[in-house]
Design a protein around this motif. Structure first.
Motif, PDB file in Angstrom:
ATOM      1  N   ILE A   6       0.975  -1.216  -0.060  1.00 14.80           N
ATOM      2  CA  ILE A   6      -0.001   0.059   0.285  1.00 14.80           C
ATOM      3  C   ILE A   6       0.798   1.174   0.171  1.00 14.80           C
ATOM      4  CG2 ILE A   6      -1.870  -1.158   1.223  1.00 14.80           C
ATOM      5  CD1 ILE A   6      -1.013  -0.075   3.686  1.00 14.80           C
ATOM      6  N   GLU A   7       2.175   1.169  -0.175  1.00 13.00           N
ATOM      7  CA  GLU A   7       2.949   2.138  -0.296  1.00 13.00           C
ATOM      8  C   GLU A   7       2.696   2.964  -1.659  1.00 13.00           C
ATOM      9  OE1 GLU A   7       7.009   0.944  -0.399  1.00 13.00           O
ATOM     10  OE2 GLU A   7       7.249   0.843   1.672  1.00 13.00           O
ATOM     11  N   MET A   8       3.185   4.443  -1.494  1.00 13.28           N
ATOM     12  CA  MET A   8       3.117   5.235  -2.727  1.00 13.28           C
ATOM     13  C   MET A   8       3.982   4.874  -3.745  1.00 13.28           C
ATOM     14  SD  MET A   8       1.018   7.727  -1.594  1.00 13.28           S
ATOM     15  CE  MET A   8       1.302   9.042  -2.775  1.00 13.28           C
ATOM     16  N   ALA A   9       5.129   4.126  -3.709  1.00 10.61           N
ATOM     17  CA  ALA A   9       5.837   3.720  -4.762  1.00 10.61           C
ATOM     18  C   ALA A   9       5.127   2.766  -5.546  1.00 10.61           C
ATOM     19  CB  ALA A   9       7.129   3.154  -4.114  1.00 10.61           C
ATOM     20  N   HIS A  15      -2.140   5.692 -13.001  1.00  8.38           N
ATOM     21  CA  HIS A  15      -3.316   5.709 -11.855  1.00  8.38           C
ATOM     22  C   HIS A  15      -3.238   6.863 -11.044  1.00  8.38           C
ATOM     23  CE1 HIS A  15      -3.713   1.711 -13.706  1.00  8.38           C
ATOM     24  NE2 HIS A  15      -4.706   1.549 -13.037  1.00  8.38           N
ATOM     25  N   PRO A  16      -3.278   8.217 -11.514  1.00  6.64           N
ATOM     26  CA  PRO A  16      -2.859   9.185 -10.657  1.00  6.64           C
ATOM     27  C   PRO A  16      -4.033   9.584  -9.584  1.00  6.64           C
ATOM     28  CG  PRO A  16      -3.689  10.105 -12.555  1.00  6.64           C
ATOM     29  CD  PRO A  16      -3.467   8.464 -12.822  1.00  6.64           C
ATOM     30  N   TRP A  17      -5.112   9.040  -9.897  1.00  4.70           N
ATOM     31  CA  TRP A  17      -6.354   8.901  -8.903  1.00  4.70           C
ATOM     32  C   TRP A  17      -6.198   8.423  -7.510  1.00  4.70           C
ATOM     33  CZ3 TRP A  17      -8.446   4.517  -7.134  1.00  4.70           C
ATOM     34  CH2 TRP A  17      -8.172   3.650  -7.546  1.00  4.70           C
ATOM     35  N   LEU A  18      -5.386   7.446  -7.467  1.00  7.35           N
ATOM     36  CA  LEU A  18      -4.724   6.735  -6.344  1.00  7.35           C
ATOM     37  C   LEU A  18      -4.083   7.824  -5.172  1.00  7.35           C
ATOM     38  CD1 LEU A  18      -3.565   3.311  -7.556  1.00  7.35           C
ATOM     39  CD2 LEU A  18      -5.628   3.781  -5.951  1.00  7.35           C
ATOM     40  N   TYR A  19      -3.462   8.795  -6.038  1.00  4.93           N
ATOM     41  CA  TYR A  19      -2.870   9.825  -5.030  1.00  4.93           C
ATOM     42  C   TYR A  19      -3.880  10.743  -4.175  1.00  4.93           C
ATOM     43  CZ  TYR A  19       1.678   9.430  -7.549  1.00  4.93           C
ATOM     44  OH  TYR A  19       2.711   8.822  -8.002  1.00  4.93           O
ATOM     45  N   TYR A  20      -5.035  10.939  -4.863  1.00  2.00           N
ATOM     46  CA  TYR A  20      -6.219  11.341  -4.212  1.00  2.00           C
ATOM     47  C   TYR A  20      -6.771  10.677  -3.281  1.00  2.00           C
ATOM     48  CZ  TYR A  20      -5.485  14.998  -7.721  1.00  2.00           C
ATOM     49  OH  TYR A  20      -5.005  15.836  -9.007  1.00  2.00           O
ATOM     50  N   MET A  21      -6.937   9.426  -3.695  1.00  2.00           N
ATOM     51  CA  MET A  21      -7.188   8.452  -2.514  1.00  2.00           C
ATOM     52  C   MET A  21      -6.465   8.177  -1.323  1.00  2.00           C
ATOM     53  SD  MET A  21      -8.502   4.544  -2.809  1.00  2.00           S
ATOM     54  CE  MET A  21      -6.952   3.794  -2.686  1.00  2.00           C
ATOM     55  N   HIS A  22      -5.114   8.275  -1.490  1.00  3.99           N
ATOM     56  CA  HIS A  22      -4.185   8.258  -0.452  1.00  3.99           C
ATOM     57  C   HIS A  22      -4.206   9.539   0.615  1.00  3.99           C
ATOM     58  CE1 HIS A  22      -0.313   8.432   1.604  1.00  3.99           C
ATOM     59  NE2 HIS A  22      -0.364   7.184   1.519  1.00  3.99           N
ATOM     60  N   ALA A  23      -4.318  10.781  -0.019  1.00  2.00           N
ATOM     61  CA  ALA A  23      -4.614  12.012   0.481  1.00  2.00           C
ATOM     62  C   ALA A  23      -6.015  11.983   1.359  1.00  2.00           C
ATOM     63  CB  ALA A  23      -4.437  13.258  -0.462  1.00  2.00           C
ATOM     64  N   GLY A  24      -6.703  11.495   0.804  1.00  2.00           N
ATOM     65  CA  GLY A  24      -8.235  11.533   1.298  1.00  2.00           C
ATOM     66  C   GLY A  24      -8.166  10.701   2.631  1.00  2.00           C
ATOM     67  N   ILE A  25      -7.461   9.501   2.443  1.00  2.34           N
ATOM     68  CA  ILE A  25      -7.356   8.486   3.783  1.00  2.34           C
ATOM     69  C   ILE A  25      -6.575   9.229   4.776  1.00  2.34           C
ATOM     70  CG2 ILE A  25      -6.550   6.438   4.407  1.00  2.34           C
ATOM     71  CD1 ILE A  25      -7.622   5.191   1.890  1.00  2.34           C
ATOM     72  N   ALA A  26      -5.555   9.873   4.303  1.00  4.20           N
ATOM     73  CA  ALA A  26      -4.629  10.589   5.344  1.00  4.20           C
ATOM     74  C   ALA A  26      -5.563  11.671   6.219  1.00  4.20           C
ATOM     75  CB  ALA A  26      -3.464  11.365   4.655  1.00  4.20           C
TER      76      ALA A  26
END
Length: 103
Positions: A6-9, A15-26
């Motif tokens: 589940i790392e950012m790497a 799939h850049p939308w996963l960056y937004y999902m990661h930020a939302g979860i944070a």
């Protein structure tokens, strides 16, 4: 390793939308921690106030003050200060200990 999945790497290029999902979860985690900390602090304060109110006088009404400014280091001046901060009838007395040396 399970956590490395589940790392950012591991986010692929398309799939850049996963960056937004990661930020939302944070943000969600930050809000949850804030909520639980505020609730714990509120419960602690309620219990502490209840405990302080259950104590007998003079234990519940005594205040220890350190590092008093030079201009307030007399019995009368300190009594005057506390009677201004609190109501005059609430201040029963002032006791000072000076030059204690090494205790």
């Amino acid at each position: 390793d399970v956590l490395s999945s589940i790392e950012m790497a591991n986010i692929s290029v398309n799939h850049p939308w996963l960056y937004y999902m990661h930020a939302g979860i944070a943000w969600l985690i930050c809000f949850a921690v804030h909520f639980f900390l505020c609730n714990a602090q509120r419960r602690f304060l309620e219990m502490r106030i209840q405990w302080l109110q259950s104590l007998p006088a003079p234990r519940s009404t005594t205040v220890l003050v350190e590092a008093i400014p030079c201009e307030w280091r007399s019995h009368d001046r300190l009594l005057e200060f506390f009677r201004r901060v609190f109501s005059a009838e609430d201040v029963v007395g002032v006791n000072m200990v000076k030059h204690t040396g090494k205790i």
